[in-house]
Enzyme design. Structure first.
Site, PDB file in Angstrom:
ATOM      1  CG  PHE A 262      -1.854  -1.195   1.600  1.00  6.19           C
ATOM      2  CD1 PHE A 262      -2.301  -2.045   0.367  1.00  6.19           C
ATOM      3  CD2 PHE A 262      -1.595  -1.999   2.722  1.00  6.19           C
ATOM      4  CE1 PHE A 262      -2.792  -3.342   0.661  1.00  6.19           C
ATOM      5  CE2 PHE A 262      -2.218  -3.176   2.901  1.00  6.19           C
ATOM      6  CZ  PHE A 262      -2.767  -3.823   1.874  1.00  6.19           C
ATOM      7  CB  CYS A 263       2.401   3.649  -1.513  1.00  4.81           C
ATOM      8  SG  CYS A 263       2.210   3.092  -3.309  1.00  4.81           S
ATOM      9  CB  ALA A 264       2.393   2.716   3.968  1.00  7.97           C
TER      10      ALA A 264
END
Length: 468
Positions: free
Chosen positions: A388-390
């Site tokens: 999740f781009c985290a």
């Protein structure tokens, strides 16, 4: 502006009408089903109201600023009125600027480019990459993931109290302390857990230590009202495509001084007030001091108008009603998943923490990419899987090393093989009850009975195996 009257029904509905609500998709097991779009945290569908407003304006589209023709003047008025609408939606201070960008990522990179020399940046490792990565040219302190809102405030307090002076720094006007300028970047709602962060308390700590604060509201603004004044943040950034206005525009709103003193984000027409040729063959430039300074090129008037339309639609629907309905959906999903012992919901702050409609989880015995593929292929449900781009946050939540490298999307892992990635379901004002109810049923059936189809990894994605 009467020619731009919206055609959409303005009455409050639950859910709000969105594009795509009648789309059907094929199932690998045969037949079709209405698509359940449960990936709002990535991109929310366009509100019908937004689409109708944009369609009504489209024949009148013209160049923005400086055009003498009627359509150019109409478009310029629309563009500038959109700026005022966004300022009202965010409850900005009178002296604040609203700059139209391409996205939250673009907004935070713009602010990063405007940081004064020697600025120190403080950011939690829990941030989306759009808020974690733009500050690499500054002195960055990455703060550990907190296990509660109170702990988040304590961590920031300790970090700011112990910061060292910037080399050659002097106190600056505008609230910076004697240790030189500093900026805190924090999310309003996590794009992984959906949990709300204590923004007002973090802003108070930042200002007490002479630092400023920027709020990443990408996941907050679509779900809750955001008041710059009440939260006392210096800037706020968000994206149109998460606010039911997927037309390529975003917003950076807040204090003007750092933006006014910085070189234009892009050099070009619109950012310049006056350009003169020098005798030595070069050019001298006088830049605008308004928001136009960082809006070089032809503005995305449709994107800006779409955001303004979404702001109006959400305001008119009433956030109290929208929040109440969304919390009903959150309870439906969380209580349904709690009935499945194999499911673990990811959380930083615990089960009782307030949150928006964003929930991530893992399923024992399942590779997350395989599970997400089965939800899509066998039930017509669109969710997200991966990191999740985290990456640091998800790896921390899954018990991995937050410093380890990882990729978004499906890993090269066989169905059923454990991997450090998760599944995310997200929803909002346009989500019908049936979509979340179908999702809960699908999770229970997949865990109980397994997938009805075989799957394989192709180009980094888990997909149905149609070779048999």
């Amino acid at each position: 502006m009467s020619v731009l009257t919206a055609a959409a029904d303005q009455s409050v509905r639950a859910p709000l009408p969105v594009l795509g609500r009648d789309v059907t998709v094929p199932l690998v097991t045969g037949g079709e089903v209405a698509y359940a779009a449960l990936d709002y945290a990535a991109s929310a569908p366009a509100l019908q109201r937004v689409w109708d407003d944009v369609a009504a304006y489209a024949p009148y589209y013209g160049s923005v600023h400086r055009g003498a023709g009627y359509l150019s003047q109409l478009s310029t008025e629309l563009f500038e009125n959109a700026r005022g609408t966004v300022a009202g939606f965010l409850d900005c201070r009178e002296e604040d600027q609203v700059v139209f960008t391409r996205s939250t990522t673009d907004s935070l990179n713009l602010l990063a480019a405007a940081l004064p020399g020697g600025c120190q940046v403080f950011v939690f490792e829990t941030e989306h990459h759009a808020a974690l990565l733009p500050w690499r040219g500054a002195r960055v302190t990455c703060l550990d993931a907190p296990d509660s809102p109170r702990r988040a405030v304590e961590i920031l307090e300790r970090a700011l109290a112990g910061r060292a002076p910037s080399p050659g720094s002097r106190p600056r006007p505008g609230g910076e302390g004697p240790d030189g300028p500093a900026l805190v970047c924090v999310t309003g709602a996590s794009n992984v857990t959906g949990e709300l962060w204590p923004v007002r308390e973090l802003a108070a700590v930042a200002h007490a230590h002479g630092a400023r604060i920027v709020l990443d509201a990408a996941q907050l603004a679509p779900h809750h009202p955001v008041s710059v004044r009440d939260l006392d943040v210096d800037w706020v950034a968000f994206s149109g495509h998460k606010l039911y206005a997927p037309f390529g525009s975003g917003v950076l709103a807040g204090r003007a001084d750092w933006l006014r003193e910085a070189e234009p984000y892009l050099a070009g027409g619109g950012a310049s007030r006056k350009v003169t040729r020098r005798a030595d063959g070069g050019v001298d430039v006088e830049w605008h001091e308004t928001a136009a300074r960082h809006e070089a090129g032809s503005p995305n008037v449709i994107g800006a108008y779409a955001i303004a339309s979404a702001c109006k639609a959400l305001t008119e629907a009433g956030f109290d009603a929208l929040v109440a309905r969304e919390q009903h959906l959150v309870r439906t999903v969380r209580e349904g998943l709690a009935d499945v012992p194999e499911v673990r919901i990811l959380s930083l702050f615990g089960d009782d923490a307030p949150r928006v409609g964003v929930i991530s989880f893992v399923v024992e015995g399942w590779n997350s990419s395989h599970f997400a593929a089965a939800l899509s292929a066998e039930y017509g449900i669109g969710v997200r899987d991966g990191l999740f781009c985290a990456h640091p946050l998800v790896r921390t939540l899954l018990g991995g090393d937050p410093q380890a490298q990882g990729e978004c999307g499906a890993p090269e892992a066989a169905p059923g093989e454990r991997a450090l990635n998760a599944i995310r379901v997200s929803f909002g004002a346009g989500t019908p009850d049936e979509h979340v109810e179908r999702f809960v049923r699908a999770v229970k059936e997949l865990v109980r009975d397994g997938a009805r189809w075989s799957y394989r990894t192709q180009d980094g994605r888990c997909v149905p195996d149609t070779s048999a």
